[in-house]
Design an enzyme around this catalytic site. Sequence first.
Site, mmCIF file in Angstrom:
data_model
loop_
_atom_site.group_PDB
_atom_site.id
_atom_site.type_symbol
_atom_site.label_atom_id
_atom_site.label_comp_id
_atom_site.label_asym_id
_atom_site.label_seq_id
_atom_site.Cartn_x
_atom_site.Cartn_y
_atom_site.Cartn_z
ATOM 1 N N ILE A 8 36.264 -51.557 -4.148
ATOM 2 C CA ILE A 8 36.511 -52.914 -4.647
ATOM 3 C C ILE A 8 35.230 -53.595 -5.084
ATOM 4 O O ILE A 8 35.273 -54.511 -5.898
ATOM 5 C CB ILE A 8 37.174 -53.866 -3.616
ATOM 6 C CG1 ILE A 8 37.354 -53.242 -2.245
ATOM 7 C CG2 ILE A 8 38.453 -54.446 -4.144
ATOM 8 C CD1 ILE A 8 37.923 -54.209 -1.234
ATOM 9 N N ASP B 2 24.043 -66.955 3.897
ATOM 10 C CA ASP B 2 24.294 -66.516 2.517
ATOM 11 C C ASP B 2 25.589 -67.161 2.036
ATOM 12 O O ASP B 2 26.411 -66.537 1.372
ATOM 13 C CB ASP B 2 24.368 -64.989 2.444
ATOM 14 C CG ASP B 2 24.314 -64.477 1.001
ATOM 15 O OD1 ASP B 2 23.930 -65.259 0.102
ATOM 16 O OD2 ASP B 2 24.657 -63.305 0.770
ATOM 17 N N VAL C 216 32.147 -51.691 -0.946
ATOM 18 C CA VAL C 216 33.356 -52.007 -0.183
ATOM 19 C C VAL C 216 34.537 -51.242 -0.768
ATOM 20 O O VAL C 216 34.743 -51.227 -1.983
ATOM 21 C CB VAL C 216 33.630 -53.527 -0.190
ATOM 22 C CG1 VAL C 216 34.876 -53.858 0.610
ATOM 23 C CG2 VAL C 216 32.433 -54.296 0.349
#
Length: 524
Positions: A261, A412, A269
């Site tokens: 993905i 983040d 991922v």
Amino acid sequence: MDPVGVAAAPPRAEAGPGPAWPSKCPWGAPKAAPMSCSLADVMSEQLAKELQLEEESAAFPEAAAVAEGPFITGENIDTSSDLMLAQMLQMEFDREYDAQLRREEKKFNGDSKVSISFENYRKVHPFDSDSSEDEVDWQDTRHDPYRADKPTTTPKKGFIGKGKDITTKHDEVVCGRKNTARMENFAPEFQVGDGIGMDLKLSNQVFNALKQHAYSEERRSARLHEKKEHSTAEKAVDPKTRLLLYKMVNSGMLETITGCISTGKESVVFHAYGGKYVHYFTNEEDKVIPPECAIKVFKTTLNEFKNRDKYIKDDYRFKDRFSKLNPRKIIRMWAEKEMHNLTRMQNAGIPCPQVVILKKHVLVMSFIGQDQAPAPKLKDVKLSGEDMKKAYYQVLNMMQQLYKECNLVHADLSEYNMLWHEGKVVWLIDVSQSVEPTHPHGLEFLFRDCRNVSQFFQKGGVTEALNERELFNAVSNLNITADNEVDFQAEIEALEKMNEDHVQKHGKKVSMFPSDGDPPNCGE
Ligand code: ADP
Ligand code: MN
């Protein structure tokens, strides 16, 4: 004699897909001679080698890193590595063996009240056994202390024995044994079986053929290795990672790994359908695997992690650990950190992926999204004014919870790491770099997070959105009063410095931060 026919028939030692000669007429020249060369060329070893290499590259084409269709299923396996293939086959075999054992156990016990367990005989163990060092590096196994002694060689004088029992180095048996011993000089990857330890006699002819083969194997292996390293950088799925993923499928924990993905700088991922986490012998499901999972593979190349140093390098909690860890362990540590941080968030009720399992640098968690489609990032959705406002308040709440209840700063946080799920809820992801507020740069990270969030929602038209300084105070309760960014940041840094000095003096954190008992020591 037809010179073309001779020239076009290069000697090929091995059987294999050679040129398709007309089978009926042995003298017939092929319609299109592949190439024409002199007899000297035909006899040239160099040419033979080249042809062989060509043939091999046809047999081992550059494997596409991510194939179409499912990435890994029980049936679809990457077979480019012999070692891995062997391991996969072994696992398959073990699984079948266990299934048979299970049937036998059932039959044996029948309806009897007292049952005997065959558990100790089974081969596959549930996936959770965390033998993190279970896979020894290939290099580490090269020097096998248990390797059989070399067969004895003949003494220098060239003969042995007396009278009619004399044997010279030309003796077939002696020479054969010598050849066997010389196989040891082949590249370590070249599989010679148990031959070296046995009293095996290789004729010169066989030995030379093997030598030639070992030579080309070595070159092929070098080329494959190059490719492998390249794909590690590209997709983070080196053979070891693939094997790890395959094990997850093979153990039944995952049903299928459907594909990739996201490919980021530091991680890749994958999406997977969850399987069952069954205890083989009780058939009780130990753990519920989410129907869809996200597999985050932390890249095993280091360059990308260099710029992450600041998250841990200056952290007093890591002063000892960091220097002792080898690079691979540091990467595992990121995965570990993400797991711990997600667990903290989960416990606080913040919408975030649920951890399924951590295995080395591979973290399996629940998938946010549906039918293989991940929930869109906030940056990619166009929200109505109403939804934007809702999202903002959710984010504000989550930031406060994260700080107060989890004792964490995301570090983040931006519209890239917030997913808009089911058209109504913001989910937080990507927390491997999250730190505790007392981290030497923790407050700076928080300020940066606040700036991202504030700017995103203000630009998105949320008039209620606090500015970055107000947001910082609302999250941290630190009440910094500076009314411009420069002074504000100076105060943040002064606070961090104060904390550091305190740590230096007293070896523990300063109490200016809201504390609810000793936080678990895992959000470093
Ligand atoms: P990176 O460090 O590469 O940014 P992230 O954890 O942000 O790693 O993951 C990268 C992307 O993968 C995310 O932007 C998101 O689209 C997708 N992703 C990550 N985790 C999940 C998850 N649990 N469910 C759905 N998608 C995910
Ligand atoms: Mn991300």
